[in-house]
Design a protein around this motif. Structure first.
Motif, short mmCIF file in Angstrom:
data_model
loop_
_atom_site.label_atom_id
_atom_site.label_comp_id
_atom_site.label_asym_id
_atom_site.label_seq_id
_atom_site.Cartn_x
_atom_site.Cartn_y
_atom_site.Cartn_z
N ALA A 29 4.34 -2.09 1.00
CA ALA A 29 4.18 -3.50 0.68
C ALA A 29 4.50 -3.84 -0.77
CB ALA A 29 2.76 -3.95 1.02
N ASP A 41 10.90 -8.57 6.64
CA ASP A 41 9.49 -8.46 6.23
C ASP A 41 8.59 -8.40 7.45
OD1 ASP A 41 7.07 -8.53 4.93
OD2 ASP A 41 7.69 -10.07 3.51
N ALA A 43 5.43 -7.08 7.12
CA ALA A 43 4.05 -7.01 6.62
C ALA A 43 3.22 -8.17 7.16
CB ALA A 43 4.04 -7.01 5.10
N ARG A 46 -2.81 -5.79 5.09
CA ARG A 46 -2.81 -4.45 4.48
C ARG A 46 -2.81 -3.39 5.57
NH1 ARG A 46 -4.21 -4.17 -0.95
NH2 ARG A 46 -5.04 -2.06 -0.75
N ARG A 121 10.22 -4.16 4.97
CA ARG A 121 8.94 -4.12 4.28
C ARG A 121 7.82 -4.02 5.30
NH1 ARG A 121 5.45 -8.49 2.45
NH2 ARG A 121 4.12 -7.74 0.78
N THR A 122 6.98 -2.99 5.14
CA THR A 122 5.82 -2.80 6.01
C THR A 122 4.57 -3.30 5.29
OG1 THR A 122 5.22 -0.60 5.18
CG2 THR A 122 6.92 -0.70 6.91
N GLY A 123 3.45 -3.21 5.96
CA GLY A 123 2.17 -3.55 5.33
C GLY A 123 1.51 -2.35 4.67
#
Length: 139
Positions: A29, A41, A43, A46, A121-123
């Motif tokens: 992230a 994205d 994400a 969290r 983009r991951t979390g």
């Protein structure tokens, strides 16, 4: 409706359009993403989706021949680093082909992401949980 495991339309399109040696980045992230790069994205919160589960989803439909990692990854986040190496080893066995692993500094890694076809983009909130996949051929 698509039947395979990867159902995200942007990721499916990305994988379907990769050519040999094209690169994609899967990142945590916090990795900075250049405005010039395509950002996918994923994400949500969290840890959601996680780095390893995102890696597995993309590997389920793509052939890779090499990966690039930041050299700091193994030292700062050894558990996630080892988990990634285990997934790559599994993939080698499934595909009956080797995956070369290359290490560069985190600064070099960030600069290299600009060459990626896309940055996913991951979390993930684990430091240095980032990988660049280099596409292989499935024949």
């Amino acid at each position: 409706m698509k039947k395979s495991s990867l159902i995200n339309s942007e990721l499916s399109y990305l994988v379907a359009t990769l050519g040999h040696t094209d690169e994609i980045t899967i990142c945590d992230a916090g990795l900075p993403i250049s405005e010039e790069c395509q950002r996918i994205d994923l994400a949500l919160t969290r840890g959601v989706p996680g780095f390893i589960e995102t890696v597995k989803a993309i590997l389920s439909e793509s052939q890779i021949e090499a990966v690039v990692l930041a050299s700091e990854f193994a030292e700062i986040s050894p558990g996630t680093h080892e988990a990634l190496l285990a997934v790559l080893k599994e993939e080698e066995q499934k595909s009956d082909s080797s995956i070369d692993v290359h290490y560069i500094s985190h600064e070099e890694f960030k600069a290299r992401t600009c060459k990626s076809r896309a940055v996913v983009r991951t979390g993930e909130c684990t430091p240095y949980a980032n990988v660049i996949f280099q596409a292989g051929v499935a024949f």
